[in-house]
Design a protein around this motif. Structure first.
Motif, mmCIF file in Angstrom:
data_model
loop_
_atom_site.group_PDB
_atom_site.id
_atom_site.type_symbol
_atom_site.label_atom_id
_atom_site.label_comp_id
_atom_site.label_asym_id
_atom_site.label_seq_id
_atom_site.Cartn_x
_atom_site.Cartn_y
_atom_site.Cartn_z
ATOM 1 N N ILE A 109 25.982 73.303 -29.458
ATOM 2 C CA ILE A 109 25.194 72.722 -28.357
ATOM 3 C C ILE A 109 26.084 72.500 -27.141
ATOM 4 O O ILE A 109 25.713 72.822 -26.002
ATOM 5 N N TYR A 110 27.279 71.962 -27.385
ATOM 6 C CA TYR A 110 28.227 71.712 -26.293
ATOM 7 C C TYR A 110 28.647 73.011 -25.615
ATOM 8 O O TYR A 110 28.735 73.091 -24.385
ATOM 9 N N THR A 111 28.887 74.060 -26.415
ATOM 10 C CA THR A 111 29.292 75.352 -25.862
ATOM 11 C C THR A 111 28.179 75.965 -25.014
ATOM 12 O O THR A 111 28.432 76.497 -23.933
ATOM 13 N N VAL A 112 26.952 75.881 -25.521
ATOM 14 C CA VAL A 112 25.809 76.408 -24.775
ATOM 15 C C VAL A 112 25.681 75.688 -23.435
ATOM 16 O O VAL A 112 25.491 76.313 -22.385
ATOM 17 N N GLY A 128 33.497 82.424 -27.160
ATOM 18 C CA GLY A 128 33.280 81.141 -27.808
ATOM 19 C C GLY A 128 32.309 81.185 -28.965
ATOM 20 O O GLY A 128 32.543 80.555 -29.994
ATOM 21 N N LEU A 129 31.211 81.935 -28.828
ATOM 22 C CA LEU A 129 30.199 81.986 -29.879
ATOM 23 C C LEU A 129 30.338 83.234 -30.736
ATOM 24 O O LEU A 129 30.513 83.160 -31.950
ATOM 25 N N VAL A 130 30.266 84.398 -30.087
ATOM 26 C CA VAL A 130 30.338 85.644 -30.846
ATOM 27 C C VAL A 130 31.711 85.807 -31.483
ATOM 28 O O VAL A 130 31.827 86.291 -32.612
ATOM 29 N N ILE A 181 22.171 80.285 -33.472
ATOM 30 C CA ILE A 181 21.285 79.360 -32.749
ATOM 31 C C ILE A 181 21.740 79.257 -31.290
ATOM 32 O O ILE A 181 20.933 79.322 -30.361
ATOM 33 N N GLY A 182 23.061 79.092 -31.111
ATOM 34 C CA GLY A 182 23.598 79.015 -29.746
ATOM 35 C C GLY A 182 23.372 80.288 -28.960
ATOM 36 O O GLY A 182 23.014 80.258 -27.788
ATOM 37 N N VAL A 183 23.590 81.438 -29.618
ATOM 38 C CA VAL A 183 23.374 82.723 -28.955
ATOM 39 C C VAL A 183 21.911 82.881 -28.563
ATOM 40 O O VAL A 183 21.582 83.352 -27.465
ATOM 41 N N LEU A 184 21.007 82.469 -29.448
ATOM 42 C CA LEU A 184 19.572 82.591 -29.188
ATOM 43 C C LEU A 184 19.150 81.740 -27.985
ATOM 44 O O LEU A 184 18.382 82.184 -27.130
ATOM 45 N N ILE A 185 19.671 80.512 -27.907
ATOM 46 C CA ILE A 185 19.357 79.636 -26.772
ATOM 47 C C ILE A 185 19.842 80.266 -25.469
ATOM 48 O O ILE A 185 19.122 80.291 -24.461
ATOM 49 N N LEU A 186 21.073 80.791 -25.495
ATOM 50 C CA LEU A 186 21.621 81.422 -24.287
ATOM 51 C C LEU A 186 20.833 82.672 -23.905
ATOM 52 O O LEU A 186 20.696 82.991 -22.728
ATOM 53 N N ALA A 187 20.316 83.391 -24.903
ATOM 54 C CA ALA A 187 19.539 84.603 -24.621
ATOM 55 C C ALA A 187 18.279 84.272 -23.829
ATOM 56 O O ALA A 187 17.825 85.070 -23.001
ATOM 57 N N PHE A 188 17.712 83.078 -24.059
ATOM 58 C CA PHE A 188 16.527 82.660 -23.307
ATOM 59 C C PHE A 188 16.885 82.073 -21.946
ATOM 60 O O PHE A 188 16.126 82.195 -20.990
ATOM 61 N N ARG A 189 18.037 81.417 -21.873
ATOM 62 C CA ARG A 189 18.415 80.731 -20.625
ATOM 63 C C ARG A 189 19.097 81.656 -19.623
ATOM 64 O O ARG A 189 18.992 81.451 -18.418
ATOM 65 N N LYS A 190 19.841 82.640 -20.115
ATOM 66 C CA LYS A 190 20.617 83.516 -19.236
ATOM 67 C C LYS A 190 20.336 84.976 -19.569
ATOM 68 O O LYS A 190 20.093 85.322 -20.728
ATOM 69 N N ASN A 191 20.435 85.814 -18.569
ATOM 70 C CA ASN A 191 20.232 87.246 -18.790
ATOM 71 C C ASN A 191 21.572 87.909 -19.111
ATOM 72 O O ASN A 191 22.047 88.776 -18.381
ATOM 73 N N TRP A 192 22.160 87.488 -20.227
ATOM 74 C CA TRP A 192 23.468 87.986 -20.635
ATOM 75 C C TRP A 192 23.266 89.031 -21.726
ATOM 76 O O TRP A 192 23.380 88.757 -22.925
ATOM 77 N N MET A 195 26.331 89.895 -24.258
ATOM 78 C CA MET A 195 26.544 88.885 -25.283
ATOM 79 C C MET A 195 25.491 88.991 -26.386
ATOM 80 O O MET A 195 25.797 88.925 -27.575
ATOM 81 N N SER A 196 24.236 89.162 -25.983
ATOM 82 C CA SER A 196 23.148 89.246 -26.963
ATOM 83 C C SER A 196 23.297 90.481 -27.846
ATOM 84 O O SER A 196 23.095 90.408 -29.066
ATOM 85 N N LEU A 197 23.669 91.613 -27.239
ATOM 86 C CA LEU A 197 23.840 92.847 -28.013
ATOM 87 C C LEU A 197 25.003 92.738 -28.991
ATOM 88 O O LEU A 197 24.889 93.162 -30.149
ATOM 89 N N ILE A 198 26.117 92.163 -28.534
ATOM 90 C CA ILE A 198 27.274 92.003 -29.421
ATOM 91 C C ILE A 198 26.909 91.097 -30.592
ATOM 92 O O ILE A 198 27.204 91.395 -31.753
ATOM 93 N N ALA A 199 26.231 89.972 -30.290
ATOM 94 C CA ALA A 199 25.835 89.037 -31.345
ATOM 95 C C ALA A 199 24.916 89.717 -32.358
ATOM 96 O O ALA A 199 25.056 89.541 -33.569
ATOM 97 N N TYR A 200 23.981 90.508 -31.843
ATOM 98 C CA TYR A 200 23.021 91.192 -32.713
ATOM 99 C C TYR A 200 23.727 92.151 -33.665
ATOM 100 O O TYR A 200 23.531 92.093 -34.888
#
Length: 223
Positions: A129-132, A147-149, A177-188, A191-196
């Protein structure tokens, strides 16, 4: 005839656009690539040192854990100190500190057994949560990536001596969970592809190497 004053939109168009600074490959490599490479090497180095200390009983278990957490705290502290002058580099330092905190908690729980499960998972969730939150403040995708991936690499690198696959998958899910939140908040997208892909590579690797019949239900649930 009366001359018409240019409309604001026309006047705005006639203004000279600010000149962009020419791309400098040396500055890019020195200030961008090398900084990220350096912090990645530092994170791996801390992990290797802690693992070496564990294998050879160099320092007490509590001392190892304190040392690992101290390294993460120093990196995060430096990131705040350098944020105004060196925004990009401070973001890299912050992400490195967060990744260090992640694997310190994992080591403290799995290897050293100094952190009980009731503390380990909530703490990792709070770290997520803090990282997000901080990644949106820094507005730097690199925090999400390292930080996350980057935290995905911790269990495969140090191994899972506990053999508890539920612990391993829960750890991954907390990061996701953190990656998912960031995927909705930011158009990154990166990061989303690497996490996936990293998530599925780890899962498929486990399925081929360590899967056993009695773990079928756990595998399906986490998949």
């Amino acid at each position: 005839p009366r001359t018409q004053k240019p409309t604001p939109s026309f006047a705005a168009k006639t203004k000279e656009s600010p000149k962009k600074e020419p791309f400098n490959i040396e500055n890019y490599i020195g200030g961008n690539v090398l900084s990220k490479l350096g912090i990645s090497i530092l994170i791996i180095g801390v992990g290797v040192f802690v693992k070496y200390a564990i294998d050879h009983d160099l320092i007490s278990p509590l001392g190892r854990l304190i040392l690992a957490y101290s390294a993460g705290a120093i990196l995060i502290g430096l990131s705040y100190y350098l944020k105004k002058k060196y925004h990009g580099y401070s973001a890299v330092l912050f992400s490195g500190g967060v990744a260090t905190v992640y694997f310190s908690t994992y080591i403290g729980y799995i290897f050293l057994q100094l952190i009980p499960q009731e503390m380990a998972y909530p703490f990792m969730l709070l770290t997520t949560i803090y990282t997000v939150f901080q990644s949106t403040r820094f507005n730097e995708e690199i925090i999400g990536i390292i930080g996350l991936v980057g935290a995905y690499a911790v269990p495969p690198l140090i191994g899972n001596r506990g053999g508890n696959i539920a612990v391993f998958f829960t750890y991954m899910s907390i990061i996701n969970i953190g990656v998912l939140i960031l995927a909705f908040r930011k158009n990154w997208t990166l990061m989303s592809l690497i996490a996936y892909w990293v998530s599925w590579i780890i899962f498929v690797g486990w399925a081929f190497i360590s899967f056993k019949a009695h773990l079928f239900t756990i595998g399906i649930v986490f998949a």
